[in-house]
Design an enzyme around this catalytic site. Structure first.
Site, mmCIF file in Angstrom:
data_model
loop_
_atom_site.group_PDB
_atom_site.id
_atom_site.type_symbol
_atom_site.label_atom_id
_atom_site.label_comp_id
_atom_site.label_asym_id
_atom_site.label_seq_id
_atom_site.Cartn_x
_atom_site.Cartn_y
_atom_site.Cartn_z
ATOM 1 N N LEU A 45 0.828 -1.212 0.000
ATOM 2 C CA LEU A 45 0.000 0.000 0.000
ATOM 3 C C LEU A 45 0.857 1.253 0.000
ATOM 4 O O LEU A 45 0.650 2.158 -0.806
ATOM 5 C CB LEU A 45 -0.910 0.005 1.230
ATOM 6 C CG LEU A 45 -2.096 -0.943 1.190
ATOM 7 C CD1 LEU A 45 -2.907 -0.803 2.460
ATOM 8 C CD2 LEU A 45 -2.967 -0.670 -0.020
ATOM 9 N N ARG A 332 -6.891 -6.297 21.355
ATOM 10 C CA ARG A 332 -6.130 -7.457 20.898
ATOM 11 C C ARG A 332 -5.129 -7.967 21.920
ATOM 12 O O ARG A 332 -5.040 -9.172 22.164
ATOM 13 C CB ARG A 332 -5.373 -7.079 19.624
ATOM 14 C CG ARG A 332 -6.289 -6.857 18.462
ATOM 15 C CD ARG A 332 -5.534 -6.372 17.257
ATOM 16 N NE ARG A 332 -6.440 -6.312 16.120
ATOM 17 C CZ ARG A 332 -6.085 -5.919 14.907
ATOM 18 N NH1 ARG A 332 -4.843 -5.549 14.676
ATOM 19 N NH2 ARG A 332 -6.954 -5.898 13.925
ATOM 20 N N HIS A 403 1.373 -10.662 14.112
ATOM 21 C CA HIS A 403 0.543 -10.179 13.043
ATOM 22 C C HIS A 403 1.091 -8.888 12.450
ATOM 23 O O HIS A 403 1.013 -8.645 11.255
ATOM 24 C CB HIS A 403 -0.846 -9.962 13.650
ATOM 25 C CG HIS A 403 -1.789 -9.234 12.810
ATOM 26 N ND1 HIS A 403 -2.129 -9.661 11.554
ATOM 27 C CD2 HIS A 403 -2.485 -8.094 13.014
ATOM 28 C CE1 HIS A 403 -2.993 -8.820 11.041
ATOM 29 N NE2 HIS A 403 -3.207 -7.848 11.880
ATOM 30 N N GLU A 427 4.432 0.154 7.390
ATOM 31 C CA GLU A 427 4.801 -0.683 8.538
ATOM 32 C C GLU A 427 6.306 -0.644 8.785
ATOM 33 O O GLU A 427 6.759 -0.902 9.902
ATOM 34 C CB GLU A 427 4.339 -2.129 8.300
ATOM 35 C CG GLU A 427 4.381 -2.993 9.565
ATOM 36 C CD GLU A 427 3.943 -4.445 9.336
ATOM 37 O OE1 GLU A 427 3.433 -4.750 8.248
ATOM 38 O OE2 GLU A 427 4.119 -5.247 10.264
ATOM 39 N N ARG A 437 -1.201 -1.305 17.713
ATOM 40 C CA ARG A 437 -1.958 -0.716 16.616
ATOM 41 C C ARG A 437 -3.432 -1.078 16.729
ATOM 42 O O ARG A 437 -3.781 -2.212 17.025
ATOM 43 C CB ARG A 437 -1.419 -1.225 15.272
ATOM 44 C CG ARG A 437 -2.150 -0.664 14.078
ATOM 45 C CD ARG A 437 -1.540 -1.134 12.793
ATOM 46 N NE ARG A 437 -1.635 -2.580 12.592
ATOM 47 C CZ ARG A 437 -2.747 -3.225 12.280
ATOM 48 N NH1 ARG A 437 -3.885 -2.573 12.136
ATOM 49 N NH2 ARG A 437 -2.744 -4.541 12.114
ATOM 50 N N LEU A 443 -3.908 -0.123 7.219
ATOM 51 C CA LEU A 443 -4.167 0.259 5.830
ATOM 52 C C LEU A 443 -4.191 1.775 5.729
ATOM 53 O O LEU A 443 -3.682 2.374 4.785
ATOM 54 C CB LEU A 443 -5.499 -0.328 5.367
ATOM 55 C CG LEU A 443 -5.616 -1.855 5.485
ATOM 56 C CD1 LEU A 443 -6.991 -2.316 5.017
ATOM 57 C CD2 LEU A 443 -4.547 -2.538 4.658
#
Lengths: 638, 257, 309
Positions: A45, A332, A403, A427, A437, A443
């Protein structure tokens, strides 16, 4: 070094910094833009968006990817969505709220000005993507749909089924291919960047290896942009793609770029557990599953009955019990650590006792199987394909996996590292997510950096270079680096050891996962710091790479990447050891509250730890984080 | 421990595009059923390395069926026997103990074999380069909600946009045609209101670039069957229509229709 | 975990001979190891762009479009031809009248047979374009395809779609035979110009010829089965509303043609269509030449109509 570490945050009130910056920034005239060459490494991206946008502006861009096509970068695998403070749902969202949520989510370890700019730019990203033809989900009036994600109190997440990352990447890729067709971007596929060339204290080019022919070549530019992703694969098993690696960033680091906060790694709570010793990667199941699934384990560890045979009274819905307010929707890191603790207490489920149940029985009973299929059918299919189990009939088994990595190369407000002329996006840099995050923010950051921030912030650097000549690729500075790259490549073939690269990578991954994983202790980290170098030494003397350097040789590619992971892993452990606090994804067992929550130490650690490479050693620098607008608070999800 | 399989694999080995390739037969025991097809090849490669033989070259990256890097012809079927599944998501439980499995790279005249099971698919990028985009410069976009897109249109465009660019459609096509790949991209953009101003030019350029590399569609439907995203050949029909229209229309008048 | 390879011995340089000998190796021009395939078009763009509308025919999709359009024309012909032939069941007189009527199309507005010849020319053009497009697209696909040494499986392609390039030539050969047999009378020793009924009976009462007609018409039906569906795709006529009907249309069309056309050889063999070797036309002409046998006309007409079911 402290001068180079100037964050260059613009003056003015927080909300006006980006506007002020854009008003004052030095520009490059259209005529002069054609004279500037920029190298962009990576076509995810951030990289594809940057290469395309710079090409549109008129710069001469060279874009590098090790894939066969720029469409394959791992951004493509992001499922959930992308945040933007559009407030289309009229639920009270604003730039300010997105900013605060991101700062808070990052556990107050990110730079205020960067995060606020990210929230501002989020609006334009959605506009840009829609104009490119990204098929975001729409309501029945044809307007954009949003959902709430990762426990956010507003619905600000734009999504395209469970394939948002894919659609956004294809948008950026199409913009990139348009510039390739226009001739403003020169695409170099199947070329892996193996080093940065530094001359007179600035990055002047890169050295790449053609993965098909093994040919090593140099490329010179006025600016080098790295958008090369994160380093989750240091764990071997992660949700990252097999080829993701830290080499580009690490080699830049070895040439002088500071590496910031390497210990900040994110563990995603809902992945499919490992099923056998040969497993090559872990697959993520979107976090949205936690909206309807209930997480539990049997109360007794020796309860080996099939889940439908275990009565309610003998199940432990541990998140619901412990966090009555958020229940299964805790962030998370909290969900992950709790899963680890029940599995560590030998109550894990599945053949390898390495997971917890995510049960949809109640949701199916309440909403009907069709409603659940409508929402999650795609994910349920993936689960069944991988495990052979039907999640409509029996509960899913999930377990956390690495991740995303928040750490990365240090950059200032302009996204330039301390090495002049070296810019780092997405990243690969450390900038916006602090210690953790938020869902649907990766994104957003990649595209913000690539489309909107870099094309503006690269201006002042290039304006300064006006009239300066490119360092030619036959300059000794290039020749020296080329030679080093060749020597490193040959070294792997010459080692002629007995065990494969994957063997060592897997072993390294186990050490890093055990000691620099979800929760860390000083003794564990010390252990990692003694085990990793030992294994590294073995690696250097005993790795077996067959074949030659002059054709496609995947073992050879991996060998260099794993070498860099070995070096990085040691720095991660050191960084984690020295950060004597718990924050976000970095949880030190010594630093927790009585309830087992992370305890930050804002007095001592409200700073970015930026590591300088000094031969084989490292020097730690600090960038103090100033919080002018938000108040540091303790996260609580009770 | 889940059950395991014994397999006989016939795998294509080829050192470079310039030399002839051949099949080599490998017998494998104790292949875990829970392993994916690519993990089975990983295991085989570990054994080969241990024996001092060069491992089999095959491409993969995300291993979750979305990046489109992997792709093998397994027993004559692109991506193997399971419908709607990329090679990386194919698991060994789809096979039986004692099975013989033939593994070949994608083949088409436009796709040269790089090494063993790896194929060069860059002509697909050439098709995108010819017009697989909407020409909007960064910063030039109007507000995202300015143009409503009917739910159904967005959903259909998405069905096309789901293409992962793996090339299975070409590999599976007896004509080595790339109509499904090309039409998926053409229709994704041609269906969106944002894609209208370049609609006819896009259809014309992308189709004609495709025809420089690939064969002609005879509507077998093998591509749809092989596609890991189950993209429909309806898009091929719509692209044929758009292409012919692009040739018949007075584009200075009715470009929006 | 004790995974082992027992042997790595068997090595084949060539698989089953399913393709040209270059399979799986170098393409021409052979790309250098580093040059991406994208730089080597398999079919370079046509050097000369023809003027519109011929330019449409320069692309494969355009050729498929022409193939579909000519296919529609040929379907129309096949259907009308089959229906016209049903006049066989009305006896030789009606059939001859029908044949005459075709020549008289257009009435007095145009000279006799002009319309028929116009249709014939159109038909020949349609055949020509249909065949040329099929031929050149086949060449294109052959050049684009590199066959699998280990063989290719089929999971969607029907028998019909895979055999289009066989059924097509079979139909073409049959067409020549058919014209030679019924129009030019090369193979029929008892050929009577202008008496189709007699000629049909004379030909199809031979068992080998009847079998040939059956085989050819089965090939035609198979060709139609795929073609009459495929043409919708090539023309871009596709909508979820009527897509299921397209397949049924093709099946129905193929069935109607098959049943209609097969009925002729079968009923001739079954002696349902029969003129006892007597040509009405020949009798009639003989009569005109020799008015003494004027009474024969009614008699033979009665014979013929008597044979009609």
């Amino acid at each position: 070094m402290m001068e180079a570490m100037n964050s260059r945050v613009p003056q003015g009130a927080l909300a006006e910094k980006w506007a002020n910056y854009r008003s004052d920034v030095r520009l490059v005239s259209p005529k002069n833009k054609r004279g500037f060459e920029i190298i962009v490494v990576g076509t995810g991206l951030a990289g594809a968006a940057a290469a395309a946008s710079l090409g549109e502006l008129g710069y001469k861009v060279k874009s590098f990817t090790y894939h066969d096509s720029p469409r394959r970068a791992h951004s493509i695998a992001a499922q959930g969505g992308i945040n933007a403070a559009k407030n289309y749902q009229n639920d009270g969202d604003s730039i300010w709220r997105l900013f605060v949520d991101t700062i808070k989510g990052g556990d107050y370890r990110s730079r205020e000005a960067n995060v606020h700019r990210l929230a501002e730019v989020s609006l334009e990203i959605i506009d840009q993507c829609v104009a490119q033809g990204v098929p975001f989900a729409r309501d029945y009036a044809g307007l954009l749909d949003n959902r709430s994600f990762g426990g956010a109190q507003v619905s600000r997440t734009f999504y395209a089924r469970g394939q948002t990352g894919q659609q956004l990447l294809l948008g950026a890729y199409s913009a990139l291919m348009r510039q390739v067709a226009a001739g403003s971007v020169e695409l170099h596929n199947r070329k892996e960047m193996l080093d940065v060339v530094v001359h007179d204290g600035r990055a002047v080019g890169i050295v790449v290896r053609d993965l098909l022919t093994g040919e090593v070549s140099s490329h010179s530019a006025h600016a080098v942009v790295l958008a090369t992703g994160g380093y989750s694969n240091v764990y071997f098993l992660s949700t990252n793609a097999k080829m993701c690696n830290v080499t580009a960033a690490w080699r830049a680091h070895r040439r002088g770029a500071l590496f910031a906060n390497p210990c900040y790694t994110q563990i995603h709570p809902t992945c499919i557990p490992q099923s056998d010793d040969f497993q090559s990667k872990l697959t993520l199941m979107s976090e949205s599953l936690r909206n309807d699934g209930r997480i539990w384990v049997p109360q007794r560890g020796d309860d080996k009955r099939s889940p439908d045979q275990i009565p309610e009274s003998e199940r432990d819905y541990y998140l619901e019990t412990k966090y009555p307010a958020f229940g299964n929707l805790v962030p998370r890191d909290v969900a992950s650590r709790n899963a680890k603790s029940v599995v560590d207490s030998e109550r894990g489920v599945g053949e390898r006792a390495n997971g917890v149940y995510l049960d949809f029985a109640d949701a199916i009973a309440a909403q009907g199987e069709d409603a659940i299929r409508e929402k999650y059918g795609n994910l349920f299919d993936i689960y069944e394909r991988i495990t052979g189990e039907n999640p409509y009939k029996s509960p899913m088994r999930i377990y956390p996996a690495t991740h995303y990595t928040m750490g990365g190369l240090w950059v200032n407000y302009e996204l330039m590292s301390n090495l002049s002329g070296l810019f780092v996006l997405g990243e690969a840099n450390f900038s916006d997510h602090g210690a953790n995050r938020l869902g649907a923010s990766a994104l957003m950051q990649g595209l913000a950096d690539g489309y909107f921030i870099l094309p503006t912030t690269i201006g002042p650097w290039l304006a300064e270079q006006l009239g300066s000549q490119l360092v030619p690729t036959d300059h000794p500075a290039f020749a020296a680096v080329e030679q080093e790259v060749n020597e490193r490549t040959q070294q792997w073939l010459a080692t002629k050891g007995t065990r494969s690269v994957d063997f060592f990578h897997r072993e390294l991954g186990k050490i890093v996962w055990d000691y620099v994983g979800m929760s860390r202790t000083s003794s564990g980290l010390e252990k990692a710091l003694s085990e990793i170098p030992a294994l590294h030494e073995e690696y250097l003397s005993d790795v077996r790479v067959l074949g030659s350097a002059d054709s496609l040789n995947q073992s050879l590619e991996k060998a260099g990447r794993v070498e860099d992971f070995f070096q990085l892993a040691q720095l991660m452990a050191r960084d984690a050891l020295l950060r004597e606090e718990s924050c976000g994804g970095h949880f030190r067992e010594e630093h927790q509250t009585e309830d087992g929550e992370a305890r930050r130490d804002d007095e001592q650690f409200a700073h970015v730890a930026a590591w300088e490479s000094n031969g084989d050693d490292h020097i730690r620098h600090e960038e103090k984080l100033e919080f002018e607008e938000v108040e540091l608070a303790v996260r609580s999800y009770k | 421990m889940a059950s395991t399989l014994s397999l006989t694999l016939r795998i294509w080995r080829q050192d470079s595009p310039q030399v002839k390739g051949h099949f080599v037969t490998y017998e494998m025991d104790d292949v875990p059923e829970d392993a994916s097809f690519l993990e089975m090849l990983d295991i085989l490669n570990e054994i080969l390395i241990a024996k001092g033989e060069e491992p089999i070259c095959f491409e993969s990256d995300c291993r979750e069926g979305i990046c489109g890097t992997c792709g093998l012809m397994i027993n004559g079927q692109a991506h193997g026997p399971q419908k709607g599944t990329a090679t990386c998501q194919l698991h060994m439980r789809q096979f039986k103990d004692g099975d013989h499995i033939v593994v070949e790279p994608w083949r088409a005249e436009a796709f040269s074999v790089i090494k063993d099971l790896a194929t060069d698919r860059t002509p697909l990028d050439a098709i995108i380069k010819a017009g697989g985009y909407i020409s909007v410069n960064t910063g030039a976009a109007p507000d995202a909600n300015l143009t409503p897109i009917p739910h159904q249109t967005a959903a259909t465009a998405f069905d096309a946009a789901a293409c992962i660019g793996c090339g299975a459609c070409v590999a599976a096509c007896p004509n080595s045609a790339a109509q499904l790949f090309c039409s998926a991209k053409v229709q994704h953009l041609n269906l969106m209101p944002q894609g209208q101003s370049e609609r006819w030019e896009r259809a014309e350029k992308m189709v004609e670039t495709m025809e420089e590399f690939f064969g002609s569609c005879t509507n077998h439907g093998e591509c749809e069957e092989a596609c890991p995203k189950e993209i429909s050949i309806d898009f091929i029909a719509w692209t044929n229509r758009d292409y012919i229209k692009s040739k018949l229309k007075n584009r200075s008048l009715f470009a929006q229709k | 975990m004790s995974t082992t390879t027992k042997t790595t011995t068997l090595t084949e340089t060539q698989g089953p001979s399913t393709g040209p000998s270059t399979q799986g190796t170098v393409r021409t021009p052979a790309p250098a190891a580093s040059a991406p395939s994208a730089e080597f078009p398999v079919h370079p763009k046509p050097r000369v762009r023809l003027p519109w509308p011929l330019s449409i025919y320069q692309s494969a999709v355009g050729k498929k479009w022409v193939m579909a359009l000519t296919g529609i024309a040929l379907l129309g012909f096949v259907l009308v031809h089959m229906i016209g032939n049903l006049h066989l069941y009305e006896g030789p007189v009606k059939l001859s009248e029908y044949a005459e009527a075709l020549r008289d199309l257009g009435g007095d507005l145009v000279p006799r047979t002009w319309i028929l010849w116009g249709m014939r020319i159109g038909l020949i053009a349609a055949f020509g374009l249909h065949i040329h497009s099929a031929w050149s697209l086949t060449v294109m696909s052959r050049r684009a395809d590199a066959s699998y040494v280990g063989g290719r499986g089929y999971s969607a392609a029907s028998y019909a779609s895979r055999t289009m390039r066989w059924t097509g030539p079979i139909i073409l050969l049959y067409l020549f035979y058919h014209l030679a047999d019924f129009t030019w009378g090369w193979f029929n020793p008892d050929f009577v110009r202008g008496d189709p009924y007699h000629n049909v009976v004379a030909s199809l009462s031979s068992i080998p010829v009847a079998i040939l007609y059956v085989v050819a018409n089965v090939a035609l039906a198979i060709h139609i089965y795929h073609g009459a569906w495929s043409m919708f795709q090539s023309l871009g006529i596709n909508s979820p509303k009527f897509n299921p009907l397209r397949r049924r249309f093709a099946q129905g069309f193929a069935a109607v043609i098959l049943i209609g056309n097969l009925s002729f050889p079968i009923f001739v063999q079954a002696d349902v269509i029969d003129d006892g070797g007597v040509s009405v036309v020949r009798e009639h002409e003989a009569q005109m030449a020799d008015p003494e046998e004027a009474s024969g006309e009614e008699a033979s007409g009665a014979t013929a109509s008597g044979a009609t079911p």
